[in-house]
Design a protein around this motif. Structure first.
Motif, PDB file in Angstrom:
ATOM      1  N   UNK A 198      49.346  38.017  51.073  1.00 27.82           N
ATOM      2  CA  UNK A 198      47.975  37.601  50.770  1.00 27.82           C
ATOM      3  C   UNK A 198      47.377  38.477  49.677  1.00 27.82           C
ATOM      4  N   UNK A 199      47.456  39.791  49.847  1.00 28.72           N
ATOM      5  CA  UNK A 199      46.959  40.698  48.807  1.00 28.72           C
ATOM      6  C   UNK A 199      47.720  40.471  47.499  1.00 28.72           C
ATOM      7  N   UNK A 200      49.023  40.301  47.612  1.00 29.71           N
ATOM      8  CA  UNK A 200      49.867  40.128  46.431  1.00 29.71           C
ATOM      9  C   UNK A 200      49.505  38.852  45.674  1.00 29.71           C
ATOM     10  N   UNK A 201      49.252  37.758  46.403  1.00 36.35           N
ATOM     11  CA  UNK A 201      48.925  36.483  45.748  1.00 36.35           C
ATOM     12  C   UNK A 201      47.574  36.555  45.051  1.00 36.35           C
ATOM     13  N   UNK A 202      46.603  37.268  45.642  1.00 32.92           N
ATOM     14  CA  UNK A 202      45.316  37.457  44.976  1.00 32.92           C
ATOM     15  C   UNK A 202      45.497  38.289  43.707  1.00 32.92           C
ATOM     16  N   UNK A 203      46.360  39.268  43.777  1.00 35.24           N
ATOM     17  CA  UNK A 203      46.680  40.106  42.622  1.00 35.24           C
ATOM     18  C   UNK A 203      47.212  39.242  41.477  1.00 35.24           C
ATOM     19  N   UNK A 204      48.167  38.367  41.779  1.00 38.58           N
ATOM     20  CA  UNK A 204      48.736  37.487  40.753  1.00 38.58           C
ATOM     21  C   UNK A 204      47.676  36.507  40.230  1.00 38.58           C
ATOM     22  N   UNK A 205      46.929  35.927  41.165  1.00 35.87           N
ATOM     23  CA  UNK A 205      45.917  34.936  40.783  1.00 35.87           C
ATOM     24  C   UNK A 205      44.881  35.561  39.849  1.00 35.87           C
ATOM     25  N   UNK A 234      40.597  38.633  35.807  1.00 28.76           N
ATOM     26  CA  UNK A 234      39.629  38.991  36.853  1.00 28.76           C
ATOM     27  C   UNK A 234      39.902  40.405  37.362  1.00 28.76           C
ATOM     28  N   UNK A 235      39.236  41.375  36.756  1.00 31.73           N
ATOM     29  CA  UNK A 235      39.423  42.771  37.152  1.00 31.73           C
ATOM     30  C   UNK A 235      38.956  43.011  38.586  1.00 31.73           C
ATOM     31  N   UNK A 236      37.936  42.261  39.022  1.00 32.44           N
ATOM     32  CA  UNK A 236      37.429  42.416  40.387  1.00 32.44           C
ATOM     33  C   UNK A 236      38.515  42.122  41.418  1.00 32.44           C
ATOM     34  N   UNK A 237      39.413  41.237  41.054  1.00 34.63           N
ATOM     35  CA  UNK A 237      40.428  40.782  42.001  1.00 34.63           C
ATOM     36  C   UNK A 237      41.738  41.563  41.880  1.00 34.63           C
ATOM     37  N   UNK A 238      42.102  41.915  40.654  1.00 33.52           N
ATOM     38  CA  UNK A 238      43.441  42.444  40.402  1.00 33.52           C
ATOM     39  C   UNK A 238      43.647  43.854  40.953  1.00 33.52           C
ATOM     40  N   UNK A 239      42.828  44.804  40.537  1.00 35.37           N
ATOM     41  CA  UNK A 239      43.143  46.213  40.813  1.00 35.37           C
ATOM     42  C   UNK A 239      42.979  46.603  42.280  1.00 35.37           C
TER      43      UNK A 239
END
Length: 232
Positions: free
Chosen positions: A57-64, A72-77
């Motif tokens: 889940x965390x990984x998929x948000x990172x990719x997305x 989307x810096x808010x989502x990636x890091x």
């Protein structure tokens, strides 16, 4: 400052808190490893299904986050940091259990991370493809979250104990899920719907987990099952 940046900042804040919650779970494992008074193993009752799904889940948000425009810096890091910590928990589960399944899960998590990092640095020419892939991953993981947490919930209910499960992790991730829903709304449904689907699924499971912490301390059924579990 528009709603996107407001809710993006709020989501980042709660994601950082959820990262602390995940670290709290990891710290619980480390404390149990050095506490000789605990009869259970350091990762007792931790569902490898649940943590595999949490990792994805965390990984998929990172990719997305790096597959959409704008980046989307808010989502990636924050999700990258969370991915690394959950990956460490999977490593500790493998070290504790030393079975083939936990080794395969940990190995796959390393491979996914390497591919994800490659996409971050060299995947800018495949933004559309990356978004499609990550959207599919998020939808699949939403289903897996329901399955993975059902497995964790079943373990708690059957044993009458929360074992090594850490309450703070569920509480902090729940807060992150609520902020993610608001952030997804600010992004617009055309872009944000995968995030909303996953966050709603995750939040629902966390509510059940948090209730079970109350249940194991107040239910006679839980006490009987706990006593039976410790004798067996």
């Amino acid at each position: 400052m528009n709603s996107y940046h407001v809710f993006g900042t709020i989501n980042t804040f709660f994601t950082v808190i959820s990262v602390y919650g995940v670290y709290s779970q990891l710290n619980t494992i480390w404390r149990r490893k050095i506490n000789i008074d605990i009869a259970e193993t350091p990762t007792a009752l931790l569902s490898i299904n649940q943590f595999t799904v949490s990792y994805l889940a965390y990984f998929s948000f990172f990719i997305y986050g790096y597959s959409i425009e704008p980046f989307n810096h808010y989502m990636v890091w924050p999700r990258l940091i969370a991915t690394l910590i959950v990956g460490t928990i999977l490593y500790e589960i493998w070290r504790d259990r030393k079975d083939r399944r936990s080794w395969c899960v940990f190995l796959c998590s390393i491979i996914c991370l390497l591919l994800g990092m490659a996409g971050l640095f060299w995947g800018h020419t495949f933004v559309d493809e990356g978004r499609q892939v990550s959207t599919i991953i998020i939808v699949v993981i939403s289903l897996l979250i329901a399955q993975g947490y059902f497995h964790q919930i079943r373990l708690i209910v059957r044993s009458g104990s929360t074992g090594a499960v850490d309450l703070k992790m569920s509480q902090f991730i729940f807060m992150m899920d609520i902020s993610t829903i608001l952030f997804a709304l600010s992004m617009g449904m055309s872009i944000g719907w995968p995030l909303m689907l996953l966050a709603i699924t995750s939040a629902t499971t966390k509510i059940v987990i948090m209730y079970l912490f109350h249940w194991v301390n107040t239910s006679d059924i839980a006490q009987h099952r706990r006593e039976y579990y410790l004798r067996s």
